[in-house]
Design a protein around this motif. Structure first.
Motif, PDB file in Angstrom:
ATOM      1  N   GLU A   1       9.467 -10.522  -9.697  1.00  0.00           N
ATOM      2  CA  GLU A   1      10.554 -10.206 -10.200  1.00  0.00           C
ATOM      3  C   GLU A   1      10.903  -8.642  -9.928  1.00  0.00           C
ATOM      4  OE1 GLU A   1      12.375 -12.113 -12.125  1.00  0.00           O
ATOM      5  OE2 GLU A   1      11.163 -13.879 -11.553  1.00  0.00           O
ATOM      6  N   HIS A   2      10.111  -7.934  -9.560  1.00  0.00           N
ATOM      7  CA  HIS A   2      10.223  -6.538  -9.492  1.00  0.00           C
ATOM      8  C   HIS A   2      10.819  -6.300  -7.931  1.00  0.00           C
ATOM      9  CE1 HIS A   2       6.221  -6.872  -8.049  1.00  0.00           C
ATOM     10  NE2 HIS A   2       6.500  -5.855  -7.172  1.00  0.00           N
ATOM     11  N   ARG A   3      11.337  -5.417  -7.785  1.00  0.00           N
ATOM     12  CA  ARG A   3      12.132  -4.705  -6.471  1.00  0.00           C
ATOM     13  C   ARG A   3      11.047  -3.899  -5.825  1.00  0.00           C
ATOM     14  NH1 ARG A   3      16.228  -0.213  -4.539  1.00  0.00           N
ATOM     15  NH2 ARG A   3      14.862   0.929  -6.381  1.00  0.00           N
ATOM     16  N   THR A   4      10.617  -3.831  -4.452  1.00  0.00           N
ATOM     17  CA  THR A   4       9.714  -3.239  -3.702  1.00  0.00           C
ATOM     18  C   THR A   4      10.486  -2.521  -2.516  1.00  0.00           C
ATOM     19  OG1 THR A   4       7.767  -4.643  -4.267  1.00  0.00           O
ATOM     20  CG2 THR A   4       7.573  -2.977  -2.412  1.00  0.00           C
ATOM     21  N   VAL A   5      10.340  -1.321  -2.222  1.00  0.00           N
ATOM     22  CA  VAL A   5      11.048  -0.590  -1.280  1.00  0.00           C
ATOM     23  C   VAL A   5      10.144   0.261  -0.341  1.00  0.00           C
ATOM     24  CG1 VAL A   5      12.754   1.085  -0.625  1.00  0.00           C
ATOM     25  CG2 VAL A   5      13.220  -0.538  -2.370  1.00  0.00           C
ATOM     26  N   PHE A   6      10.009   0.042   0.783  1.00  0.00           N
ATOM     27  CA  PHE A   6       9.157   0.792   1.654  1.00  0.00           C
ATOM     28  C   PHE A   6       9.383   2.284   1.401  1.00  0.00           C
ATOM     29  CE2 PHE A   6       8.618   3.091   5.633  1.00  0.00           C
ATOM     30  CZ  PHE A   6       7.213   3.042   5.859  1.00  0.00           C
ATOM     31  N   ASN A   7       8.501   3.021   1.369  1.00  0.00           N
ATOM     32  CA  ASN A   7       8.573   4.466   1.151  1.00  0.00           C
ATOM     33  C   ASN A   7       8.083   5.219   2.532  1.00  0.00           C
ATOM     34  OD1 ASN A   7       7.939   7.239   0.062  1.00  0.00           O
ATOM     35  ND2 ASN A   7       8.769   6.308  -1.701  1.00  0.00           N
ATOM     36  N   HIS A   8       6.728   5.333   2.925  1.00  0.00           N
ATOM     37  CA  HIS A   8       6.350   5.832   3.955  1.00  0.00           C
ATOM     38  C   HIS A   8       4.836   5.558   4.437  1.00  0.00           C
ATOM     39  CE1 HIS A   8       4.698   8.496   0.580  1.00  0.00           C
ATOM     40  NE2 HIS A   8       3.594   8.504   1.278  1.00  0.00           N
ATOM     41  N   VAL A   9       4.549   6.184   5.668  1.00  0.00           N
ATOM     42  CA  VAL A   9       3.106   6.182   6.029  1.00  0.00           C
ATOM     43  C   VAL A   9       2.647   7.359   6.229  1.00  0.00           C
ATOM     44  CG1 VAL A   9       1.558   5.296   8.003  1.00  0.00           C
ATOM     45  CG2 VAL A   9       3.532   3.805   7.319  1.00  0.00           C
ATOM     46  N   GLY A  10       1.445   7.655   5.460  1.00  0.00           N
ATOM     47  CA  GLY A  10       0.713   9.192   5.574  1.00  0.00           C
ATOM     48  C   GLY A  10      -0.308   9.192   6.457  1.00  0.00           C
ATOM     49  N   LEU A  11      -0.200  10.408   7.296  1.00  0.00           N
ATOM     50  CA  LEU A  11      -1.161  10.593   8.354  1.00  0.00           C
ATOM     51  C   LEU A  11      -1.628  12.116   8.069  1.00  0.00           C
ATOM     52  CD1 LEU A  11      -1.605   8.946  10.975  1.00  0.00           C
ATOM     53  CD2 LEU A  11       0.161  10.449  12.038  1.00  0.00           C
ATOM     54  N   CYS A  12      -3.075  12.025   7.985  1.00  0.00           N
ATOM     55  CA  CYS A  12      -3.718  13.384   7.846  1.00  0.00           C
ATOM     56  C   CYS A  12      -3.845  14.100   9.178  1.00  0.00           C
ATOM     57  CB  CYS A  12      -5.256  13.232   7.262  1.00  0.00           C
ATOM     58  SG  CYS A  12      -6.185  14.694   7.237  1.00  0.00           S
ATOM     59  N   VAL A  13      -3.292  15.424   9.145  1.00  0.00           N
ATOM     60  CA  VAL A  13      -3.365  15.944  10.560  1.00  0.00           C
ATOM     61  C   VAL A  13      -3.980  17.418  10.508  1.00  0.00           C
ATOM     62  CG1 VAL A  13      -1.269  14.801  11.392  1.00  0.00           C
ATOM     63  CG2 VAL A  13      -1.062  17.284  10.010  1.00  0.00           C
TER      64      VAL A  13
END
Length: 150
Positions: A3-15
Protein backbone atom coordinates in the motif's frame (compact mmCIF):
# COMPACT_ATOMS: atom_id res chain seq x y z
CA UNK A 1 0.97 -5.53 -3.56
CA UNK A 2 2.07 -3.00 -0.95
CA UNK A 3 0.00 0.00 0.00
CA UNK A 4 2.98 2.30 0.45
CA UNK A 5 5.02 4.09 -2.18
CA UNK A 6 8.65 3.06 -2.76
CA UNK A 7 11.05 5.24 -4.77
CA UNK A 8 14.62 4.40 -5.71
CA UNK A 9 17.04 6.65 -3.79
CA UNK A 10 20.70 5.71 -4.39
CA UNK A 11 23.43 3.08 -4.34
CA UNK A 12 26.27 3.71 -1.88
CA UNK A 13 29.91 2.98 -2.61
CA UNK A 14 32.71 3.27 -0.04
CA UNK A 15 35.77 4.89 -1.67
CA UNK A 16 39.32 5.62 -0.55
CA UNK A 17 39.62 8.94 -2.39
CA UNK A 18 36.59 10.97 -3.46
CA UNK A 19 38.51 13.09 -5.99
CA UNK A 20 39.92 9.99 -7.69
CA UNK A 21 36.49 8.31 -7.80
CA UNK A 22 34.80 11.46 -9.09
CA UNK A 23 37.38 11.69 -11.87
CA UNK A 24 36.62 8.08 -12.86
CA UNK A 25 32.82 8.27 -12.73
CA UNK A 26 32.48 11.79 -14.13
CA UNK A 27 35.34 11.81 -16.64
CA UNK A 28 35.02 8.28 -18.01
CA UNK A 29 31.34 7.47 -17.55
CA UNK A 30 29.64 10.87 -17.70
CA UNK A 31 28.15 11.04 -14.22
CA UNK A 32 27.37 14.56 -13.00
CA UNK A 33 28.07 15.94 -9.54
CA UNK A 34 24.84 16.58 -7.63
CA UNK A 35 25.73 17.48 -4.04
CA UNK A 36 27.87 16.76 -0.97
CA UNK A 37 26.67 15.87 2.52
CA UNK A 38 28.69 15.67 5.75
CA UNK A 39 26.25 14.17 8.26
CA UNK A 40 26.98 14.25 11.99
CA UNK A 41 28.89 11.21 13.25
CA UNK A 42 26.38 10.32 15.97
CA UNK A 43 23.45 9.94 13.56
CA UNK A 44 25.55 8.20 10.90
CA UNK A 45 27.14 5.79 13.38
CA UNK A 46 23.76 4.56 14.57
CA UNK A 47 22.45 4.17 11.01
CA UNK A 48 25.39 2.32 9.46
CA UNK A 49 26.55 0.37 12.52
CA UNK A 50 30.12 1.68 12.71
CA UNK A 51 31.64 3.29 15.83
CA UNK A 52 32.58 6.95 15.96
CA UNK A 53 34.59 8.83 14.85
CA UNK A 54 33.64 8.54 11.17
CA UNK A 55 34.03 11.85 9.36
CA UNK A 56 31.79 10.74 6.49
CA UNK A 57 31.60 12.88 3.41
CA UNK A 58 28.95 11.62 1.00
CA UNK A 59 29.23 12.84 -2.58
CA UNK A 60 26.24 12.21 -4.83
CA UNK A 61 26.67 11.69 -8.58
CA UNK A 62 23.85 11.22 -11.09
CA UNK A 63 23.62 9.52 -14.47
CA UNK A 64 20.24 9.05 -16.25
CA UNK A 65 18.35 9.17 -12.95
CA UNK A 66 20.71 6.66 -11.27
CA UNK A 67 22.22 8.14 -8.10
CA UNK A 68 25.62 6.91 -6.90
CA UNK A 69 26.75 7.92 -3.41
CA UNK A 70 30.52 7.98 -2.88
CA UNK A 71 31.21 7.55 0.85
CA UNK A 72 34.60 8.74 2.07
CA UNK A 73 35.63 8.39 5.73
CA UNK A 74 38.16 10.99 6.90
CA UNK A 75 38.33 9.80 10.52
CA UNK A 76 38.67 6.05 10.06
CA UNK A 77 40.63 3.58 8.00
CA UNK A 78 38.62 2.00 5.20
CA UNK A 79 39.15 -1.68 4.50
CA UNK A 80 39.63 -3.35 1.17
CA UNK A 81 37.42 -6.43 1.23
CA UNK A 82 37.72 -9.56 -0.80
CA UNK A 83 37.38 -9.19 -4.53
CA UNK A 84 33.67 -9.47 -5.34
CA UNK A 85 32.71 -12.37 -7.56
CA UNK A 86 29.56 -12.74 -9.62
CA UNK A 87 28.34 -15.74 -7.61
CA UNK A 88 28.53 -14.04 -4.20
CA UNK A 89 25.20 -13.19 -2.64
CA UNK A 90 24.58 -9.45 -2.63
CA UNK A 91 25.39 -6.64 -5.01
CA UNK A 92 27.48 -8.10 -7.82
CA UNK A 93 28.00 -5.18 -10.21
CA UNK A 94 26.70 -1.96 -11.70
CA UNK A 95 25.82 -2.08 -15.40
CA UNK A 96 26.06 0.86 -17.79
CA UNK A 97 25.52 1.12 -21.54
CA UNK A 98 28.06 3.14 -23.53
CA UNK A 99 27.94 4.36 -27.12
CA UNK A 100 31.61 3.60 -27.86
CA UNK A 101 32.62 0.48 -25.96
CA UNK A 102 36.12 0.13 -27.49
CA UNK A 103 36.81 3.83 -26.92
CA UNK A 104 35.71 3.71 -23.28
CA UNK A 105 37.71 0.52 -22.62
CA UNK A 106 40.81 2.19 -24.05
CA UNK A 107 40.43 5.03 -21.52
CA UNK A 108 39.73 2.94 -18.40
CA UNK A 109 43.39 2.74 -17.24
CA UNK A 110 43.86 6.49 -17.76
CA UNK A 111 41.03 7.08 -15.27
CA UNK A 112 42.44 4.65 -12.69
CA UNK A 113 40.33 1.60 -13.49
CA UNK A 114 41.11 -1.87 -14.80
CA UNK A 115 39.70 -3.74 -17.80
CA UNK A 116 39.12 -7.44 -17.14
CA UNK A 117 40.50 -8.47 -20.52
CA UNK A 118 39.10 -12.01 -20.51
CA UNK A 119 35.59 -10.55 -20.38
CA UNK A 120 35.83 -8.26 -23.41
CA UNK A 121 33.64 -9.00 -26.44
CA UNK A 122 32.19 -6.83 -29.20
CA UNK A 123 29.17 -6.02 -27.06
CA UNK A 124 30.24 -6.19 -23.42
CA UNK A 125 33.10 -6.02 -20.95
CA UNK A 126 33.72 -6.02 -17.23
CA UNK A 127 35.91 -3.37 -15.62
CA UNK A 128 36.84 -2.35 -12.09
CA UNK A 129 36.77 1.20 -10.77
CA UNK A 130 39.79 2.61 -8.87
CA UNK A 131 38.65 0.85 -5.68
CA UNK A 132 37.84 -2.47 -7.36
CA UNK A 133 34.05 -2.12 -7.76
CA UNK A 134 32.92 -4.35 -10.62
CA UNK A 135 31.17 -2.55 -13.50
CA UNK A 136 29.62 -4.12 -16.57
CA UNK A 137 29.83 -2.00 -19.72
CA UNK A 138 27.45 -2.89 -22.54
CA UNK A 139 27.45 -1.49 -26.07
CA UNK A 140 24.36 0.70 -26.31
CA UNK A 141 23.02 -1.38 -29.20
CA UNK A 142 21.84 -3.70 -26.42
CA UNK A 143 19.25 -1.07 -25.43
CA UNK A 144 17.29 -1.76 -28.64
CA UNK A 145 16.90 -5.44 -27.67
CA UNK A 146 15.33 -4.72 -24.28
CA UNK A 147 11.58 -5.14 -23.79
CA UNK A 148 9.63 -2.03 -22.78
CA UNK A 149 9.95 -1.14 -19.12
CA UNK A 150 6.87 -1.62 -16.95
Amino acid sequence: MTEHRTVFNHVGLCVRDTARSRRFYEGLLGFQFWWDLEPPDNMTSALIGLPEPLGVKATYLVRDGFVLELMDYSKREVHVGSERLMDQVGLTHISLSVSDLPGVLEQVPEFGGEVLHGSVSAGAAMIRDPDGQLLELLADGWLKALPPRP
